[in-house]
Design a protein around this motif. Structure first.
Motif, PDB file in Angstrom:
ATOM      1  N   ASN A 571     -32.763   9.107   0.493  1.00  0.00           N
ATOM      2  CA  ASN A 571     -31.465  10.794   0.515  1.00  0.00           C
ATOM      3  C   ASN A 571     -30.471  10.975   0.569  1.00  0.00           C
ATOM      4  O   ASN A 571     -29.742   9.280   0.895  1.00  0.00           O
ATOM      5  N   PHE A 572     -29.599  11.274  -0.626  1.00  0.00           N
ATOM      6  CA  PHE A 572     -28.022  11.975  -0.166  1.00  0.00           C
ATOM      7  C   PHE A 572     -28.110  13.075   0.456  1.00  0.00           C
ATOM      8  O   PHE A 572     -28.652  14.031   0.058  1.00  0.00           O
ATOM      9  N   PHE A 573     -26.579  12.468   0.951  1.00  0.00           N
ATOM     10  CA  PHE A 573     -25.852  13.928   0.847  1.00  0.00           C
ATOM     11  C   PHE A 573     -25.708  15.087   0.221  1.00  0.00           C
ATOM     12  O   PHE A 573     -25.356  15.031  -1.005  1.00  0.00           O
ATOM     13  N   CYS A 574     -26.008  16.504   0.215  1.00  0.00           N
ATOM     14  CA  CYS A 574     -25.254  17.155  -1.084  1.00  0.00           C
ATOM     15  C   CYS A 574     -25.507  18.194  -0.647  1.00  0.00           C
ATOM     16  O   CYS A 574     -25.834  18.761   0.424  1.00  0.00           O
ATOM     17  N   PRO A 575     -24.207  19.675  -1.365  1.00  0.00           N
ATOM     18  CA  PRO A 575     -24.473  20.345  -1.054  1.00  0.00           C
ATOM     19  C   PRO A 575     -26.294  21.830  -0.319  1.00  0.00           C
ATOM     20  O   PRO A 575     -26.383  21.255  -1.053  1.00  0.00           O
ATOM     21  N   GLY A 576     -25.927  22.087   1.012  1.00  0.00           N
ATOM     22  CA  GLY A 576     -27.056  22.702   1.087  1.00  0.00           C
ATOM     23  C   GLY A 576     -28.584  21.804   2.606  1.00  0.00           C
ATOM     24  O   GLY A 576     -28.889  22.576   2.796  1.00  0.00           O
ATOM     25  N   SER A 577     -27.427  20.661   2.407  1.00  0.00           N
ATOM     26  CA  SER A 577     -28.537  19.487   3.380  1.00  0.00           C
ATOM     27  C   SER A 577     -28.020  19.680   4.611  1.00  0.00           C
ATOM     28  O   SER A 577     -26.840  20.011   4.627  1.00  0.00           O
TER      29      SER A 577
END
Length: 1034
Positions: A571-577
């Motif tokens: 899982n990656f960091f992205c806008p919304g997490s």
């Protein structure tokens, strides 16, 4: 521990002594040398010789001869004293004349011999100083002892002419430096506290209860009271002593001098004169007051005239004025009340300092000496043998009035009063009201007269009036503070409005700046997952292309085995997490396309001809990514700790071995995982703690915000706590609070051991613990005194006032919170609690209701961006004492019955400060404020919601955060279910099916029942059946 000497003060004062000798007029200028010899005599309290020693060195040196010759100063003393005096002898040498200081010569006194050789050296120095004939001495100082007697004999054999220079030296010492004035102010403050809080209260108790108390007994009680800390204004009891035994007089026998003693007569309820003075660290103060019980109008008039006379006297005490001119205030008596000329005291005061009374600086009609700025005087005016026309008893026929204060001569205005005890008639008058005046039954009066009870009086003093109106006075003061608070806060917020806080963007981590840096490993070419530890990047095959991802972009990874396959999910960091509470979803380029997750699958079956299974690559990748991620996060955490750390100056090491030092201390927080002992040493500009392992922690004096000394009274540890202005780094973490402590007794007790109150071992252990406590307290106090002297009082240690302490839970556990002079602290529990009172805007008490045993305290800071501090579970019994303490500190407090949402309140204030203060500011917290004007049907919470209605944006943000949270939870559930993680636990399928069948049957039964009754009903509250899950509609 060796005693330290203030070399700068010694040099400055010796220079001043020599300057006044060289400029000296009359006989002082004509002397060729000054000789001072001090012997041993415990009975001599004040002497010019010992005063000069204290002034120069800070200590009295017994059996010591001091010679001040034209070009050098000689000191003959014992070996230990010479070691002490070496501190002033260092660095002088031959350059003494250049800087106005004589060279210092030290001679060691011999114990068993007659000191002939040393005496000869001293006499030789006297003969060689100027003409070598006239010696300046202190004629009144006569010390006993073999050493002084043999020196006087040796001196008398020579043909020297002796001249008394006491007055001239006293004049040189009279103008006090700022360091000396600070000690005099402290002495005066302690005298004022002792008079107000002990003597005055005790006299009113005696009058109220109609007790018979002797003057001498009351004077003894005053002397004993200085052993109690609550009367010492926070001073160390070991540095406090009485200047003279307190003088209490009443009942017609008055002698308005300071050489008399309190007699054994019983106190008479008329005019009660009291003189007392406190000596703090060798500097004196003095206070004189007259308490008047039921004063007649004549007595009140005389006292008012005395007050007027003292005010005129203070106006005349100016820099440059002559003492005989100051005495000219007697003209006021001649003009206004000539009949009192014969009854007034002969002199109107005298100079004070290390000696209580300086005989050469007395305010009388003959003294020609001029006043100088910084001189300290005891100003005393009194009237004696005043007739009382209303007298009924012999002891009431005459009375005296006496009034005195410690004052400091100023340059321009009138003298500054240092003993701030109120002295108007209403403050010193005790007004009685006989009960028989208000009684309606005359028979009862007669019966009481026969029983001798009519003399009992109801005391209507200022004290009882204060008790009746204490709450009203507090409220009046709080109203003033509320107005001032809103004005100051509005001005401060308006000034800060322009300063916008910039949000920090998430750091962009680039794996490789160019494609050429991509590793040429076989794994990369074979499209396998490869971890580059050097660049902290993971190279993954994405659509047949080796794509690098920096380790910082990976949120989490999970691996699971299902049948013949191993799954690796990234899982990656992205806008919304959700990134965390404080970080927020801030990316350098939020409009870009982001990868949210990648899942790789590999077989667990070994293909023919291969040595390993394909899934081993995923397993290795999982392990290495975890390692690199852990290393990266640790480094990031360390960097985050270092952010905002203010660079400190370097510690200047004092190589002198006599530095103040405390050994066998523990440090909190620990340097390593296991606690270690060490030593704390004070240097030129800071402390250094050195552990037994060699670790060093430096704390600079200028970085200390609060230095707190927590004694071991009622505690198991004795603590030195430092609350810092800027955090320091040690043990890879930043710390704002550092403390050094040692354990006093056994913190654990063996309960299995048979306890007996007369057990010898137990009694011995208790005695040893008491001795240990006393020894530790003395060692810590000595250390503190030396550090304060070393820093010239710039660093002052605060001692918590235990009697003002209250229990509360600032963190998870309840502890005793104690106020100091500038903070509210708890140093014994960890983490410590320190709140600086100057940073506090207001205090709000929550959940204050009659039926509740506890309440909460909320601290709002002047910096509204700072999170409020909450102290929970404070007993209701502490409410009034806390209010009294806050009121005395000029801090605004409010109270309410409900808990408030402080996050929303503070956000509303910061967003629109002008609107907040236009609506009344902090007055919304007042129970009589806006809430009282509202309709009676509205509750307090409804009013709060109206006053502080959070914006719609806030609500949307909250909903978004809820959605993020729920989606994240659903994701985690999905990952667990789909990948079959090992942590999964719960009921098996058979049990779940059985429960579902039961639920169906019960729902069927409910539906039939609902059709029969025609309305909905819920299931019985007592039944705990599992409900079938319902789908949430969005």
């Amino acid at each position: 521990m060796a005693l330290s000497l203030d070399r700068e003060a010694f040099s400055r004062r010796l220079r001043r002594l020599y300057a006044s000798w060289q400029k000296g007029e009359d006989e002082f200028g004509g002397v060729d040398a000054i000789v001072v010899a001090v012997g041993v005599d415990e009975e001599i309290v004040y002497a010019k010789s010992t005063a000069l020693q204290t002034w120069l060195f800070g200590y009295e040196l017994t059996d010591t001869v001091m010679l001040f010759c034209e070009e050098r100063a000689l000191f003959l003393a014992s070996r230990k004293k010479v070691e002490f005096l070496k501190q002033v002898a260092q660095g002088k040498g031959g350059d003494g004349a250049a800087n106005g200081l004589p060279a210092v010569t030290l001679l060691v006194r011999e114990k068993n011999e007659s000191n002939k050789a040393n005496f000869e050296k001293l006499l030789e120095a006297l003969r060689g100083s100027r003409a070598g004939r006239r010696l300046g001495v202190f004629a009144k100082d006569k010390f006993p002892g073999e050493f002084v007697r043999s020196w006087n004999e040796a001196l008398s054999k020579e043909s020297f002419e002796k001249v008394d220079v006491s007055a001239a030296v006293a004049l040189a010492m009279a103008a006090k430096e700022e360091q000396e004035l600070a000690l005099v102010r402290k002495a005066a403050a302690i005298t004022s506290e002792l008079f107000t809080k002990f003597f005055k209260e005790r006299v009113m108790e005696i009058v109220d209860a109609d007790e018979k108390v002797r003057h001498s007994k009351l004077a003894e009680a005053v002397e004993k009271a200085i052993e109690e800390k609550k009367f010492l204004a926070g001073a160390d009891p070991s540095a406090v002593e009485m200047c003279y035994p307190p003088i209490i007089q009443s009942g017609g026998n008055y002698n308005l001098k300071f050489s008399v003693v309190s007699d054994k007569s019983h106190m008479h309820f008329g005019a009660i004169t009291c003189s007392m003075g406190i000596r703090y660290k060798s500097y004196c103060s003095n206070l004189v007051r007259t308490l008047m019980v039921d004063p007649s109008q004549d007595m009140q008039d005389h006292y008012s005239f005395l007050l007027t006379l003292q005010e005129v006297l203070l106006r005349e005490l100016r820099h440059g004025a002559r003492l005989c001119d100051v005495y000219g205030v007697m003209d006021v008596v001649k003009k206004q009340r000539p009949e009192l000329l014969g009854k007034i005291t002969k002199n109107l005061g005298f100079a004070m300092g290390i000696e209580f009374r300086e005989g050469s600086l007395v305010i009388n009609s003959k003294n020609q000496q001029r006043l100088r700025k910084g001189m300290v005087f005891s100003v005393n005016v009194g009237l004696s043998e005043l007739p009382n026309r209303e007298a009924k008893r012999p002891e009431e026929r005459s009375y005296a009035l006496f009034l005195g204060d410690t004052v400091m001569v100023d340059e321009d205005g009138p003298a500054v009063v240092l003993t701030s005890v109120k002295k108007k008639v209403k403050n010193v008058g005790i007004f009685l009201k006989n009960e028989d005046e208000d009684e309606e039954e005359p028979d009862k009066d007669a019966a009481e007269d026969l029983l001798g009870r009519s003399s009992r009086a109801a005391l209507l003093t200022e004290r009882t009036r204060n008790e009746l109106t204490a709450e009203e006075k507090r409220r009046a003061h709080q109203k003033e503070l509320a107005t001032q608070l809103n004005e100051d806060a509005r001005r401060r917020l308006t000034e800060q409005r322009g300063e916008q806080q910039t949000q920090k963007a998430r750091k962009s981590n680039v794996s490789y700046k160019s494609a050429a840096l991509l590793p040429k490993e076989p794994h990369v070419r074979e499209m396998k997952i490869y971890i580059d530890k050097k660049y902290e990047s993971v190279i993954m095959p994405v659509f047949g292309i080796a794509t690098p991802f920096h380790i910082a972009t990976i949120k989490n990874i999970s691996m699971s085995v299902e049948g013949d396959y191993t799954y690796l999910r990234i899982n990656f960091f992205c806008p919304g997490s959700a990134l965390g509470r404080n970080e927020g979803n801030i990316f350098p380029n939020p409009e870009a396309t982001f990868v949210k997750e990648i899942t790789y699958r590999a077989s667990n079956l070994k293909p023919p001809g291969e040595s390993t299974v394909p899934a081993s690559n995923l397993q290795n990748a999982f392990r290495i990514i975890k390692e690199v991620q852990k290393r990266y996060k640790t480094r990031e955490a360390e960097e985050k700790e270092k952010e905002g750390i203010v660079k400190q100056d370097s510690l200047v090491i004092n190589l002198n071995r006599s530095n103040p030092k405390l050994k066998d201390l523990y440090i909190r927080p620990n340097i390593a995982q296991k606690r270690m002992q060490g030593a704390l040493e004070a240097h030129v500009n800071g402390f250094r703690f050195t552990s037994v392992r060699g670790d060093k922690v430096d704390i600079l004096y200028n970085n200390i915000k609060h230095a707190v000394f927590q004694p071991c009274d009622g505690e198991m540890i004795i603590v030195l706590h430092f609350h810092l202005k800027n955090a320091i780094m040690f043990g890879k973490k930043r710390h704002t609070d550092v403390q050094f402590y040692t354990e006093v007794g056994e913190i654990t007790t063996d309960l299995g051991k048979h306890q007996h109150m007369h057990d010898r071992d137990d009694l011995y252990a208790e005695q040893m613990e008491r001795e240990m406590r006393h020894k530790l307290k003395t060692a810590f106090k000595n250390f503190i005194e030396k550090v304060e002297a070393l820093t010239k009082e710039e660093l002052e240690f605060e001692v918590p006032f235990r009697e003002l302490g209250f229990n509360g839970a600032p963190y998870r556990s309840t502890c005793l919170l104690q106020p100091t002079s500038s903070a509210l602290v708890n140093c014994t529990e960890w983490p410590p609690f320190v709140v600086t009172l100057d940073e506090v805007e207001l205090i709000h008490f929550e959940r204050v209701q009659f039926h509740l045993k506890n309440f909460d305290l909320v601290i709002v800071y002047k910096d509204y961006a700072r999170k409020v501090t909450m102290i929970n579970a404070i007993p209701v019994a502490s409410l009034d004492p806390i209010k009294e303490w806050l009121n005395s500190c000029d801090l605004k407090y409010t109270e309410g019955v409900q808990s408030l949402n402080w996050t929303k309140i503070m956000k509303t204030i910061v967003d629109d400060p002008e609107g907040f203060f236009e609506q009344g500011g902090w007055s919304f917290l007042e129970p009589e404020g806006e809430g009282s004007e509202a309709e009676p049907g509205e509750s307090e919470s409804e009013l709060e919601d109206e006053t502080f209605n959070p914006s719609e944006e806030d609500e949307e943000e909250e909903e978004d955060s809820d959605e993020d949270y729920s989606s994240e939870a659903e994701e985690s559930e999905y990952s667990k279910d789909s990948l079959g993680s090992e942590e999964e636990s719960g009921k098996d399928w058979d049990e779940l099916e059985e429960e579902a069948r039961k639920a169906d049957r019960e729902s069927q039964y409910e539906e039939e029942e609902e059709r029969g009754r025609g309305r909905k009903r819920k299931g019985p509250p007592g039944r705990g059946r599992p409900h079938p899950p319902k789908k949430k509609r969005k």
